[in-house]
Every structure is written in structure tokens, then in C-alpha cells.
Scaffold this motif. Structure first.
Motif: not given
Length: 168
Positions: A121-122, A126-130, A143-146
Motif C-alpha cells: 500500500s505504500r 512494497k515489502e513482506a517479511f519472513v 522488498a520491491q522498489f524502483e
């Protein structure tokens, strides 16, 4: 692509690169000598909407180190305050840049890892954690980012001034 050491399945085509390690600190300015020790060069930083200050530094060769300080050390509900109270200062997470965080998170879950905090949403981040329970005690951020150039006028002094302003 080279085979992983174990030959077991992983996030094969999802991980673009190792990006950084993040260190939780109680006082960011007091932690700067560690950055000097490893010859870090300021990259970027600021105040997060999630109520912490961060400063990131390029490391020689490759990768980055990031310092994270909660803005309100008395906020027992804040993720960094909880971390610092339980574990003290130290390694908070390692971050890998991924092409598609939703796909990478789904793949990690399919492999039996516990994935938490998926947030798309940011905008550009975009992120997620294991979760550390399923990752040998290490919090792994996907993390997904440009990649974008850092504004040349952004300085460590500006970040420290922002941090000081938050304290008043």
C-alpha cells in the motif's frame, strides 16, 4: 543461474540482489562511529511515517547498512521499541530486493516459511517479511522498489536535524 549450495528450492527467479542490513539502535547519532568503522558513506534517510528515524549508508564494494531508531523510546507498542527491549541493539533485519514481492512472498510460503507484514500500500515501496521463527532467527525483508538516484542535497546533517526536531 547457478545452483544453490543445498540444491533445495528457494526464491530462484524472485531475488534481484541483497540490498542491506538494518541495525536497531536506541540513539542513531551515537551509532555513527560504527558506520565510520566500516567506511560507510551516507546514502539517504529521514523520518518514516511509521515513527522511526532511519539513515542508510553505502558500504565499500556492495550493499548498504541502515540504522533504525524509534522516535518515542517509551512507546512499548512500537516494533523497534519492542525489539530493543527484548534483544537490545543489533541486527534487526536483512533485506533482499525482489522483482515482485507478492510472488516472492507466496513462493516463500509455499516453501514452508512464515511470511508476515505483506504491505503493497505504500506506493513505490512494497515489502513482506519472513518471520525469524522460520528463518533461523533472522528477520528477512523482501522488498520491491524502483532504484532511484538519491537527491544530492539530502545529507546526514538534515536527517539528524529532523531527528532532533522530533525530540522537541
Amino acid at each position: 543461474m547457478t545452483e544453490p549450495h543445498t540444491g533445495l528450492p528457494g526464491l530462484e527467479d524472485h531475488v534481484e540482489r541483497f540490498d542491506h542490513i538494518a541495525i536497531a539502535v536506541r540513539d542513531l547519532p551515537s551509532a555513527l562511529p560504527l558506520v565510520d568503522l566500516v567506511q560507510g558513506r551516507f546514502r539517504s534517510g529521514g523520518i518514516s511515517r511509521r515513527r522511526f528515524c532511519w539513515a542508510q549508508f553505502f558500504l565499500p564494494g556492495a550493499g548498504k547498512v541502515e540504522l533504525l531508531q524509534p522516535l518515542d523510546p517509551a512507546d512499548g507498542e512500537h516494533f523497534l521499541v519492542r525489539f530493543l527491549d527484548r534483544r537490545g541493539e543489533g541486527l534487526h533485519h536483512v533485506t533482499f530486493k525482489v522483482h515482485d514481492v507478492v510472488a516472492a512472498a507466496a513462493r516463500a510460503e509455499a516453501l514452508g516459511y512464515e511470511v508476515v507484514g505483506l504491505d503493497t500500500s505504500r506506493g513505490r515501496w512494497k515489502e513482506a517479511f519472513v518471520h525469524p521463527r522460520s528463518a533461523n532467527g533472522v528477520l528477512v525483508q523482501l522488498a520491491q522498489f524502483e532504484d532511484r538516484p538519491v537527491p544530492e542535497d539530502l545529507t546526514l546533517r538534515w536527517v539528524l536535524d529532523q531527528l532532533a526536531a522530533e525530540a522537541t
